[in-house]
Design an enzyme around this catalytic site. Structure first.
Site, mmCIF file in Angstrom:
data_model
loop_
_atom_site.group_PDB
_atom_site.id
_atom_site.type_symbol
_atom_site.label_atom_id
_atom_site.label_comp_id
_atom_site.label_asym_id
_atom_site.label_seq_id
_atom_site.Cartn_x
_atom_site.Cartn_y
_atom_site.Cartn_z
ATOM 1 C CG ASP A 1 -2.048 0.996 1.087
ATOM 2 O OD1 ASP A 1 -1.871 1.970 0.329
ATOM 3 O OD2 ASP A 1 -3.094 0.801 1.725
ATOM 4 C CE1 TYR B 1 7.319 -4.253 -7.490
ATOM 5 C CE2 TYR B 1 7.144 -5.759 -5.630
ATOM 6 C CZ TYR B 1 6.556 -4.892 -6.532
ATOM 7 O OH TYR B 1 5.207 -4.655 -6.462
ATOM 8 C CB ILE C 1 -45.704 -15.758 -48.858
ATOM 9 C CG1 ILE C 1 -45.966 -16.615 -47.605
ATOM 10 C CG2 ILE C 1 -46.261 -16.434 -50.101
ATOM 11 C CD1 ILE C 1 -47.434 -16.858 -47.352
ATOM 12 C CB ALA D 1 -42.810 -17.894 -45.226
ATOM 13 C CB SER E 1 -35.177 -13.872 -41.930
ATOM 14 O OG SER E 1 -35.130 -13.293 -43.223
#
EC number: 3.1.21.-
Length: 849
Positions: free
Chosen positions: A370, A422, A625, A628, A631
């Protein structure tokens, strides 16, 4: 033994060793240890006198850096830490002899050369030899028969013996022997403290026994063995591996152990009480089978134990199921490495601890340092880095990082090559708390905390800069850093965008604008500027092409199986009402039946078209048609095929086929075939390679691409009979004659129309429903394909289904048939019960009247 001069007993001991080296040594192991010790103490002596006071002149530690301010070669203070272990240009020869007076030799005579670093005096010959180096001729003469292989042939002749160190003993009294003794000070280095002495021993050990260590630019695994050899592990109170009430340590958002920093002291760690949770540990059962008996006993203990006690016990070599990391003995450190990234607290949700309690997955293992407004996160992963990105993502999700926080974590992500450097960096800029999180503490993180404890207790308080702004942690030199930043910046931006594209399944630049959070895009602009948009456009195009190429090589069966594996559990929940899904599947079968279309025949020919199975048949046409269901059928059947959609309005454009090159499949909506373009259409539906115009580019070739067409009128209306027959030979045509009912309207629907209507579906039709219908009839579909093969010419380049896919499809088919049968029986029982209840109610009403 003193750290300055070598004692008389010490040298007498090794003189006896030299005299006895030709005797028979039966024990192979003791012989090998003797050789190592002799080489360790005699060939490379490394203990130099410390007399002479602090004002001695000392050369630089390396050829690049200035000497330590404290006159110590291996200083570990805040000012000197960054040079230790980082330079390959160290000098072993630290300068000329100092001429410091030494004690007399064993014979109490004044030594011939007062600056020899041994208690035996080598008197000067009548003429001091001029040569100070051992050439090839002298090496052959003085070292003849003195190699390890000559002196100890049993080392090479024994079965399983390891290869000895490659060095030789010079003949005692020879010129080479005298040169090595006189110039032995070249192997000495000054030592002033216990820590420096231990550090030098480790450096010699690394030269004798090379390990996977760290350098400036390498990508090798980091290790803390050097510190662990120097000092014992310092434990602190708290049970990082003790289980909570429900065996879910760390999942409730609280850290397993915390080290609070107050003033200049370190307070013992404490373990917050784990809160209970109703979530069950789903991974518990899978990990129990892999844990050893030692780890089970360690987990089941209820008493408090510190890390020092834990370090003395054996740690089982097990695999962490969550992170996939090896959590075992010290040898595993070579396979793992440390990684770090930064998160500002304003990029983390305030209630992240509460959110962590709602997760059923195990908490990732990591350490947080922190620094006030931000935290540095350290974790371990594979040395190759292949798993580090996934672990970093799990940590950011556990901390409930926002989209800006995820971008910040990716940008600041880097590999830690020097663990000690580090941690010193974190200490230098001040630490409020150090926390360990995770369901299971990995050994690498325990070593990191031990290293932190050692360095923090030995720090100089004057070196800690509490109010300084924390800089980004980089371990490279400035020149290397400048070279790296340009390439790394582009790499970071590419990784961030690509990760987000895969997460959101984005295939167009507009989807990026619509689906990505504004905060995330603003954070990218802050870091990388306005060129983010060009990166997004290019990466989206590359990712879309990659996905299309993968889909292009799959059969329709494989795609349906992927849909089942991803979506089935969402629609079929054991013990719940699944009647809606079953009714949708029944409605799809009802739709085909009402239009006099064999659903098995239809699905089989879709598989044939997708796999390019037959020559000269490359298209499927759905004619019918309005409303119908054309799709509706293709959108759900080809949802994961992702065909390139081309509307009719583009027919008049000269570039109406510029979307087709590179596409995996095509879906034409209401196309118009005319005498002008009928030739192109015949080649396209036949599967021949054609070329098309692309705006601002040369003509692009169109390879054979599976084609689907939806139309309300016959596609051959505008061409003559000869062309019509040729088009029909290249397609498979299905005609839908009935329309799906939209609403009940007695004013607009007459009896004639009512006879041509199909009832509406019980709920929304989705791709999972078409996948269930396809896989449920898998065997019938491929039996029909085998029959069709007899009447058509099979394409030798067709996509073939492999045996693994067949086995998976057959297992899914059995499961689906059983599930559907069970659902039908349950549905029939419910309907029967409802009818019985209705009859009883009518009987009661009649009785009352």
């Amino acid at each position: 033994m003193e750290y300055g001069l070598i004692s008389k007993f010490y040298m007498d001991h090794w003189r006896w060793k030299i005299r006895e080296k030709h005797k028979v040594e039966n024990n192979l192991l003791s012989t090998y240890k003797y050789i190592l010790n002799f080489h360790y103490h005699m060939v490379h002596p490394y203990i130099r006198s410390t007399k002479g006071g602090p004002n001695r002149v000392m050369n630089s530690v390396c050829v690049e850096h200035s000497p330590c301010e404290h006159g110590n070669l291996f200083c570990e203070c805040i000012y000197c830490w960054e040079h230790d272990g980082q330079c390959r240009g160290r000098k072993l020869d630290l300068g000329a002899s100092t001429g410091i007076e030494r004690r007399l030799a064993n014979d109490n005579q004044q030594p011939g050369l007062s600056d020899l670093y041994c208690t035996e005096t080598i008197h000067l010959a009548t003429a001091i030899p001029e040569r100070r180096t051992i050439d090839r001729e002298n090496y052959v003469k003085d070292f003849a028969g003195q190699t390890v292989g000559d002196l100890y042939p049993q080392l090479q002749g024994s079965t399983g013996a390891s290869e000895p160190i490659d060095f030789a003993f010079p003949t005692v009294g020879s010129g080479s022997w005298e040169i090595l003794v006189r110039e032995s000070h070249k192997h000495f280095e000054p030592n002033y403290t216990e820590e420096a002495y231990q550090s030098h021993i480790r450096s010699v050990r690394r030269r004798l026994f090379p390990e996977e260590t760290m350098d400036n630019n390498g990508s090798q695994a980091s290790t803390t063995e050097m510190l662990r050899d120097a000092v014992q592990r310092c434990g602190f109170e708290g049970p990082p591996n003790s289980p909570s009430e429900n065996n879910r340590d760390g999942i409730d958002g609280t850290c397993i152990s915390t080290v609070d920093i107050q003033s200049n002291c370190i307070v013992n760690a404490h373990c917050p009480k784990q809160g209970t949770s109703n979530q069950t540990n789903k991974r518990k059962k899978s990990t129990d089978t892999t844990e050893s008996s030692g780890s089970k006993k360690n987990k089941s203990s209820n008493y408090q134990q510190n890390l020092q006690e834990q370090g003395s016990t054996s740690i089982s070599d097990t695999i962490d199921i969550v992170d996939g990391e090896l959590d075992g003995s010290t040898g595993s450190n070579r396979e793992t490495a440390y990684y770090t990234f930064v998160l500002h607290k304003n990029n983390v949700k305030e209630d992240w601890r509460y959110i962590a309690t709602t997760r059923a997955k195990q908490a990732p293992s990591f350490i947080t340092f922190d620094h006030g407004d931000h935290i540095h996160i350290l974790f371990s992963s594979s040395n190759t880095g292949g798993n580090s990105t996934r672990v970093r993502t799990r940590i950011t999700k556990f901390l409930s990082a926002t989209s800006a926080g995820s971008a910040e974590a990716t940008i600041t992500f880097s590999k830690v090559k020097f663990l000690r450097n580090y941690i010193l960096y974190c200490i230098r800029y001040g630490i409020e708390t150090v926390n360990i999180y995770g369901n299971k503490i990995q050994q690498q993180l325990t070593e990191a905390m031990d290293t932190f404890k050692i360095l923090f207790e030995n720090r100089d308080p004057n070196d800690v800069i509490l109010e300084a702004g924390c800089k980004l942690y980089h371990e490279e030199k400035k020149d290397n850093k400048q070279k790296r930043c340009g390439q790394r910046k582009q790499q970071n931006l590419t990784d961030i965008i690509l990760e987000k594209i895969k997460e959101k399944k984005i295939t167009t630049a507009q989807q990026w604008e619509n689906q990505i959070e504004p905060e995330f895009k603003i954070q990218l602009m802050k870091e990388f500027g306005l060129n983010v948009d060009s990166y997004v456009t290019r990466i989206v195009r590359i990712e879309r092409t990659r996905i299309q190429q993968l889909i292009k090589a799959k059969t329709l069966t494989e795609i349906m199986l992927e849909i089942l594996n991803d979506e089935y559990i969402k629609h079929f929940t054991p013990g719940e009402d699944n009647s809606k899904t079953a009714k949708c599947i029944e409605w799809i079968e009802y739709l085909f039946k009402e239009n006099n279309i064999n659903i098995i025949h239809f699905l089989a020919w879709n598989e044939i078209i997708k796999t390019k199975r037959y020559k000269k048949i490359n298209g499927m046409v759905l004619e019918g048609i309005t409303n119908a269901g054309k799709s509706l059928i293709l959108d759900n059947l080809l949802a994961m095929v992702k065909p390139e959609e081309i509307p009719r309005e583009r027919d008049n454009s000269g570039f109406h086929l510029d979307q087709v090159p590179g596409a995996g499949s095509i879906l034409f909506e209401e196309p118009m075939i005319t005498p002008v373009n009928v030739g192109t259409w015949k080649l396209l539906l036949e599967g021949k390679t054609i070329k098309t115009d692309v705006k601002n580019k040369d003509k692009e070739p169109i390879e054979r691409t599976p084609t689907w067409i939806t139309t309300a009128t016959p596609i051959t209306n505008n061409i003559d009979m000869n062309e019509t027959s040729q088009i029909l030979q290249r397609i498979k045509l299905y005609i839908l004659k009935k329309s799906i009912q939209h609403r009940d309207d007695k004013y607009t629907i007459n009896a004639q129309i009512q006879n041509k209507l199909i009832s509406r579906p019980p709920t929304l039709i989705e791709p999972i429903h078409m996948a269930i219908v396809f896989i449920k009839n898998f065997t019938k579909i491929y039996n029909l394909i085998a029959e069709e093969d007899k009447a058509h010419t099979v394409n030798e380049k067709a996509i073939q289904i492999n045996n693994e896919v067949k086995e998976e499809a057959e297992s899914w088919q059995t499961a689906l048939q059983w599930t559907m049968t069970e659902n039908n029986e349950e549905q029939n029982e419910n309907e029967t019960q409802a009818l019985e209840d209705q009859v009883l109610e009518l009987a009661k009403e009649q009785a009352t009247t």
